[in-house]
Design a protein around this motif. Structure first.
Motif, mmCIF file in Angstrom:
data_model
loop_
_atom_site.group_PDB
_atom_site.id
_atom_site.type_symbol
_atom_site.label_atom_id
_atom_site.label_comp_id
_atom_site.label_asym_id
_atom_site.label_seq_id
_atom_site.Cartn_x
_atom_site.Cartn_y
_atom_site.Cartn_z
ATOM 1 N N GLU A 52 0.797 -1.217 0.000
ATOM 2 C CA GLU A 52 0.000 0.000 0.000
ATOM 3 C C GLU A 52 0.834 1.274 0.000
ATOM 4 N N SER A 53 2.159 1.148 -0.061
ATOM 5 C CA SER A 53 3.008 2.338 -0.025
ATOM 6 C C SER A 53 2.906 3.143 -1.313
ATOM 7 N N GLY A 54 2.510 2.498 -2.401
ATOM 8 C CA GLY A 54 2.414 3.182 -3.678
ATOM 9 C C GLY A 54 3.711 3.154 -4.458
ATOM 10 N N LEU A 55 4.776 2.681 -3.845
ATOM 11 C CA LEU A 55 6.056 2.578 -4.540
ATOM 12 C C LEU A 55 6.138 1.256 -5.287
ATOM 13 N N LYS A 56 6.668 1.315 -6.488
ATOM 14 C CA LYS A 56 6.872 0.096 -7.259
ATOM 15 C C LYS A 56 8.107 -0.618 -6.719
ATOM 16 N N LEU A 57 8.230 -1.890 -7.071
ATOM 17 C CA LEU A 57 9.384 -2.661 -6.600
ATOM 18 C C LEU A 57 10.691 -2.075 -7.104
ATOM 19 N N ASN A 58 10.703 -1.573 -8.359
ATOM 20 C CA ASN A 58 11.946 -1.008 -8.878
ATOM 21 C C ASN A 58 12.294 0.318 -8.223
ATOM 22 N N GLU A 59 11.329 0.950 -7.540
ATOM 23 C CA GLU A 59 11.620 2.158 -6.774
ATOM 24 C C GLU A 59 12.086 1.806 -5.363
ATOM 25 N N GLN A 60 11.550 0.726 -4.810
ATOM 26 C CA GLN A 60 11.951 0.301 -3.475
ATOM 27 C C GLN A 60 13.328 -0.361 -3.484
ATOM 28 N N PHE A 61 13.578 -1.183 -4.498
ATOM 29 C CA PHE A 61 14.826 -1.936 -4.576
ATOM 30 C C PHE A 61 15.467 -1.737 -5.958
ATOM 31 N N PRO A 62 16.027 -0.572 -6.226
ATOM 32 C CA PRO A 62 16.558 -0.307 -7.576
ATOM 33 C C PRO A 62 17.733 -1.203 -7.962
ATOM 34 N N GLN A 63 18.456 -1.741 -6.970
ATOM 35 C CA GLN A 63 19.600 -2.587 -7.269
ATOM 36 C C GLN A 63 19.182 -3.946 -7.849
ATOM 37 N N ARG A 64 17.930 -4.340 -7.671
ATOM 38 C CA ARG A 64 17.470 -5.644 -8.146
ATOM 39 C C ARG A 64 16.963 -5.633 -9.584
ATOM 40 N N TYR A 65 16.746 -4.465 -10.143
ATOM 41 C CA TYR A 65 16.102 -4.373 -11.445
ATOM 42 C C TYR A 65 16.952 -3.562 -12.405
ATOM 43 N N PRO A 66 16.819 -3.838 -13.720
ATOM 44 C CA PRO A 66 17.594 -3.053 -14.687
ATOM 45 C C PRO A 66 17.148 -1.590 -14.675
ATOM 46 N N ALA A 67 18.093 -0.704 -14.932
ATOM 47 C CA ALA A 67 17.790 0.726 -14.916
ATOM 48 C C ALA A 67 16.848 1.069 -16.053
ATOM 49 N N GLN A 68 15.915 1.967 -15.781
ATOM 50 C CA GLN A 68 14.965 2.405 -16.799
ATOM 51 C C GLN A 68 15.684 3.367 -17.742
ATOM 52 N N GLN A 69 15.458 3.204 -19.021
ATOM 53 C CA GLN A 69 16.072 4.085 -20.008
ATOM 54 C C GLN A 69 15.216 5.329 -20.158
ATOM 55 N N LEU A 70 15.798 6.480 -19.902
ATOM 56 C CA LEU A 70 15.094 7.739 -20.045
ATOM 57 C C LEU A 70 15.330 8.294 -21.446
ATOM 58 N N VAL A 71 14.276 8.778 -22.043
ATOM 59 C CA VAL A 71 14.378 9.350 -23.376
ATOM 60 C C VAL A 71 14.272 10.863 -23.240
ATOM 61 N N ALA A 72 15.289 11.556 -23.710
ATOM 62 C CA ALA A 72 15.289 13.012 -23.629
ATOM 63 C C ALA A 72 14.355 13.573 -24.700
ATOM 64 N N THR A 73 13.482 14.485 -24.276
ATOM 65 C CA THR A 73 12.562 15.095 -25.222
ATOM 66 C C THR A 73 13.083 16.429 -25.719
ATOM 67 N N LYS A 74 14.061 16.978 -25.015
ATOM 68 C CA LYS A 74 14.646 18.250 -25.426
ATOM 69 C C LYS A 74 16.147 18.074 -25.548
ATOM 70 N N SER A 75 16.724 18.858 -26.421
ATOM 71 C CA SER A 75 18.169 18.781 -26.586
ATOM 72 C C SER A 75 18.849 19.567 -25.468
ATOM 73 N N ARG A 76 20.123 19.353 -25.307
ATOM 74 C CA ARG A 76 20.891 20.058 -24.285
ATOM 75 C C ARG A 76 20.853 21.565 -24.520
ATOM 76 N N GLN A 77 20.923 21.969 -25.789
ATOM 77 C CA GLN A 77 20.900 23.392 -26.115
ATOM 78 C C GLN A 77 19.557 24.021 -25.738
ATOM 79 N N GLN A 78 18.456 23.298 -25.963
ATOM 80 C CA GLN A 78 17.138 23.822 -25.600
ATOM 81 C C GLN A 78 17.017 24.001 -24.090
ATOM 82 N N VAL A 79 17.511 23.032 -23.336
ATOM 83 C CA VAL A 79 17.446 23.114 -21.879
ATOM 84 C C VAL A 79 18.299 24.274 -21.384
#
Length: 142
Positions: A52-79
């Protein structure tokens, strides 16, 4: 909590979500194999919430799961351009007050465009319409 309990809870949540998705009127029906594949993927990546904590397992135990790939929506220059503009106009929060720099120190930053986009004639026309339709009294004592 044992692994068996985790899988059982994950199965319950997935079947609940799959049932709601089917009830929502999705055009293509989801097959049993697709649901099983989605559950296996959720378990593999830790995208399930076991308690009931609302946290997913990969948030509670990040060392047990593969890292999520983040997709950048803006370029470095835009940021960097957005950051430079925010710094120039003072649209950055500072301190614990939650106020932006241009709110704390308005004399240090250029004025924000807070003017109405309507002309004087448009405002007068709206006022006359409001009075004629009874939305506003014609004689308001100030």
């Amino acid at each position: 909590m044992t692994r068996t309990h985790t899988y059982a809870i994950a199965l319950v949540f997935t079947s609940l979500l799959a049932g709601q998705a089917m009830a929502a009127g999705i055009n293509a029906p989801v097959t049993r194999e697709q649901v099983k594949a989605e559950l296996a993927e959720a378990i593999r990546t830790g995208n399930i919430s076991p308690d009931e904590s609302g946290l997913k397992l990969n948030e509670q135990f990040p060392q047990r799961y593969p890292a999520q790939q983040l997709v950048a929506t803006k370029s470095r220059q835009q940021v960097n351009a957005e950051l430079a503009e925010a710094m120039r106009t003072g649209n950055i929060s500072f301190g614990e007050s939650g106020l932006k720099l241009n709110e704390q120190f308005p004399y240090n930053y250029p004025l924000q465009d807070g003017f109405a986009s309507k002309t004087r004639e448009q405002v007068k026309a709206e006022l006359a319409e409001a009075i004629s339709k009874g939305w506003l009294y014609a004689h308001i004592e100030a």
